[in-house]
Design a protein around this motif. Sequence first.
Motif, PDB file in Angstrom:
ATOM      1  N   UNK A   1       9.955  -6.088  -9.293  1.00  0.00           N
ATOM      2  CA  UNK A   1       8.640  -5.896  -8.686  1.00  0.00           C
ATOM      3  C   UNK A   1       8.802  -5.039  -7.439  1.00  0.00           C
ATOM      4  N   UNK A   2       7.688  -4.615  -6.878  1.00  0.00           N
ATOM      5  CA  UNK A   2       7.773  -3.874  -5.623  1.00  0.00           C
ATOM      6  C   UNK A   2       7.174  -4.720  -4.512  1.00  0.00           C
TER       7      UNK A   2
ATOM      8  N   UNK B   1       4.556  -5.242  -2.060  1.00  0.00           N
ATOM      9  CA  UNK B   1       3.195  -4.724  -1.984  1.00  0.00           C
ATOM     10  C   UNK B   1       2.873  -4.286  -0.549  1.00  0.00           C
ATOM     11  N   UNK B   2       3.813  -4.516   0.363  1.00  0.00           N
ATOM     12  CA  UNK B   2       3.624  -4.036   1.734  1.00  0.00           C
ATOM     13  C   UNK B   2       4.223  -2.638   1.887  1.00  0.00           C
TER      14      UNK B   2
ATOM     15  N   UNK C   1       8.628  -0.746  -1.615  1.00  0.00           N
ATOM     16  CA  UNK C   1      10.045  -0.748  -1.995  1.00  0.00           C
ATOM     17  C   UNK C   1      10.280  -1.722  -3.149  1.00  0.00           C
ATOM     18  N   UNK C   2      11.223  -1.400  -4.044  1.00  0.00           N
ATOM     19  CA  UNK C   2      11.560  -2.357  -5.097  1.00  0.00           C
ATOM     20  C   UNK C   2      12.206  -3.602  -4.514  1.00  0.00           C
ATOM     21  N   UNK C   3      11.925  -4.740  -5.129  1.00  0.00           N
ATOM     22  CA  UNK C   3      12.517  -6.002  -4.681  1.00  0.00           C
ATOM     23  C   UNK C   3      13.209  -6.669  -5.866  1.00  0.00           C
TER      24      UNK C   3
END
Lengths: 515, 515
Positions: free
Chosen positions: B311-312, B314-315, B318-320
Amino acid sequence: MGVEGEKVGRTRSGGRAARRQARCRPAIIQMPYITRRIPLTEVLSDEGLEIIENNAEIILEEIGIEFHDDEEALAIWREAGADVQGTRVRLPRGLARSLIKTAPETFIQHARNSVRSVQIGGDAMVFSPVYGPPFVRDLDGGRRYATIEDFRNFVKLAYMTPSLHHSGGTLCEPVDIAVNKRHLDMVYSHIRYSDKPFMGSVTAPQRAEDSVAMARLLFGDDLVAENCVLINLINANSPMVWDATMLGALKVYARAGQACVISPFILAGAMSPVTVAGTLAQLLAEAMSGMAFTQLVRPGAPVVFGTFASSISMQSGAPTFGTPEPALVLFAAAQLARRLGVPFRSGGSLCGSKLPDAQAAYESAQTLLPGVLSGVNFMLHSAGWLEGGLVSSYEKFVMDGDQLGMMQALAGGIDLSENGQAMDAVREVGPGNHFLGCAHTQANFQTAFYRSSIADNNSLEQWEEDGSKDAAMRANGIFKKMLAEFEAPALDPAIDEALTAFITNKKNSMPDALE
Amino acid sequence: MGVEGEKVGRTRSGGRAARRQARCRPAIIQMPYITRRIPLTEVLSDEGLEIIENNAEIILEEIGIEFHDDEEALAIWREAGADVQGTRVRLPRGLARSLIKTAPETFIQHARNSVRSVQIGGDAMVFSPVYGPPFVRDLDGGRRYATIEDFRNFVKLAYMTPSLHHSGGTLCEPVDIAVNKRHLDMVYSHIRYSDKPFMGSVTAPQRAEDSVAMARLLFGDDLVAENCVLINLINANSPMVWDATMLGALKVYARAGQACVISPFILAGAMSPVTVAGTLAQLLAEAMSGMAFTQLVRPGAPVVFGTFASSISMQSGAPTFGTPEPALVLFAAAQLARRLGVPFRSGGSLCGSKLPDAQAAYESAQTLLPGVLSGVNFMLHSAGWLEGGLVSSYEKFVMDGDQLGMMQALAGGIDLSENGQAMDAVREVGPGNHFLGCAHTQANFQTAFYRSSIADNNSLEQWEEDGSKDAAMRANGIFKKMLAEFEAPALDPAIDEALTAFITNKKNSMPDALE
């Protein structure tokens, strides 16, 4: 919704958005205890479980369990039909399992703030922090003996960690207070600096009585008489021994209708056989003997099947954590507990590392996730444990707390609502485009994904500009910020006064003692 | 026995006993691919899976998938009964699922050393190292562009890691070699410095042809014609686009009877909806379209349902990694693959951290263990991945390798043999004593518990005497020792000469190019 609330809550401990939130919302957001929405992971077939259960019955019937220095316990067992020879108690096949039937499958442990009360058992999962270390460690001061100041700090951190549903017990040993008095300060700290449920003292029967007395001052006699307000850790001296201290505390709590977590404490290879199946049979026998005993003391008293099982290095004899064999024990023990119809305690964020480094994190995750997937109901040591339980780590406490938030989201499972299916978004965006600006994303992005408080996912350049910090260094800043922002939940001054008077009287009634 | 061999093998990379072993045993001990003996963890009910499958069919039928810049692909789809409008291919409900039926449920990928051949699919699980990073990092040199020397080093480390069953593909991008030629050196390095199975190039159809040609020189034309010797990563351009490069490579490999891993590459929130269920429907549609296409190219060609889904933030965008939502995607996607009757690729030791620190380890473990429990058959990125896949980390490679060994033991389940039950030990020892010296422990301690090559479980004093090293510092010493001790497996000089001549000819036939 649980998951949503959790995400909002998690942001409190870091970030600009969090600070904005904190300004307009004085009380912190807490997660409710977890209600599992994903299936359980099970590693043993019914046939395998029956083999273990049969072996446990053989241990109980043929080898027996030692009940040391407690004539009353032996008399109770004799009365119940056990074969008692000296301190050795042998239980006819089926007796323990039959006695355990009076124990509740689930129960509520009440908190002084009723929205923090937790269900123990069933589909519920409750995270409770580290228990027992004599030392603390942080990046600034290194490793040192714990004090009551440290203890209060960990109560405050647990209170401010939304994914910790419980305040725990001996978050660290406040060694600056006499052994026979420190339980008073510990129980008081849980009450004064938190409103989450907590644990009582087990280091002597009188200290268990003091814990119950303080709970009565807090909750009132009537509520305590009819409800569980304390949950208490009763460890076996594995292999197959119960000592007088633990039996004494057990009897106090069971008679008061308070919960006992009956926990074989096993480093496999030293305190149990060097195999998973052998360890399982022994710990089942030990747990059944202790749980059955609680039901003899007071039928219906809440009791939890506990296990702390790790292994030792067969080279050095040192305890090891996060390895596959303890994970297999954990998965199977959870199955055994369900077949007995009682709640299960295990897991935690266990590790052997000296530092909150990659070893600590791998080992902790490899204990935590098996615990969550196996169906642990009460997870002790879920945050802050370091160095094989010798150390409560400030940095690891907040790192683990972040992981617990993730576990809460994971246990919530997959949202299959229309909004969760998001077919409108797929239709709106279509091939080759991106979803960042679509209506569904705009409506959901605030709560869509778990937001870690510790992870740095910025660009390398941004990360370097921020000081090239590793996770432990970031956690150091976070725990200090939390302590600086701590505000104690309100406590009725009359209750506070009564508790303080009780403690003063107790402390004045006896000289300091070393054990 | 698998688990036993693994434990012996793991010790090779550290310790005095290991050095003694190494002296008397020139060849390293390797683990066979894993045969799972524990049940699968599943998060979705049949009803939930049917919702996702129905949504995927809607995507295929109503929205359609783009096949870019490949007229042949469009013609193939038209012929198969799809509705082709421009580059948009819409598949009547059920067509993709029906086409996929010709794909094998399991297949063998051959290695040049036949004992290293692996089964892909069914109960088998194969660990393959990191794929794709342009950078490398170690504690000594920091982060830097990768070179062919780094590439060779990672081939060697993968060869020497017993729990890696596969040599992988682009272990890092050797940027010191022209883009149009580096695939030759990469494939050669896998052949020359390892005897484990490996992956072919997908960056252009001609490079896929070169990979097949080199495999023919190594294995012989007859073996390659009838067997899988290359497994190859075909990524979708999510959402819902296949590009000409990937389609070209896919066609080369499928026609040659070689395996394609059809992998939607999704950072949810950007390339798919911001929910788990929406992401699942999209990735299923994408994977089905690609897998069905392989079967149109050559019915029966081996194909793997792949997914890389994270996922990225949403702030920040960046990919997480290591967060709960990708874990839920992984668990459910594995279920969807099983319902299609094809092998499944996902997982790995993914992380977003810049360093091999606690963030890296938490995130990696929270991807690795879900991968193992979900039933991943081919696990790419299982060792060495750092910084969101931008970096191949030397230290993390060996740290992850240690974790993989643990996963192999975990997947082996609980030994319920008489020796595993260990009732003799319980009888011999009895209450209150310890198991260290009993006959059963003496007979089993060498192989009883997984022995970590990275973890330090010594006393604090011993650890301080050893330099107070964190896990990354210890891993630094281990990878250097491994490289110093590396010995290449023997390779037929005639084959080596043929490969070298092929590469020289190829390189001389074209100027260096930048893509």
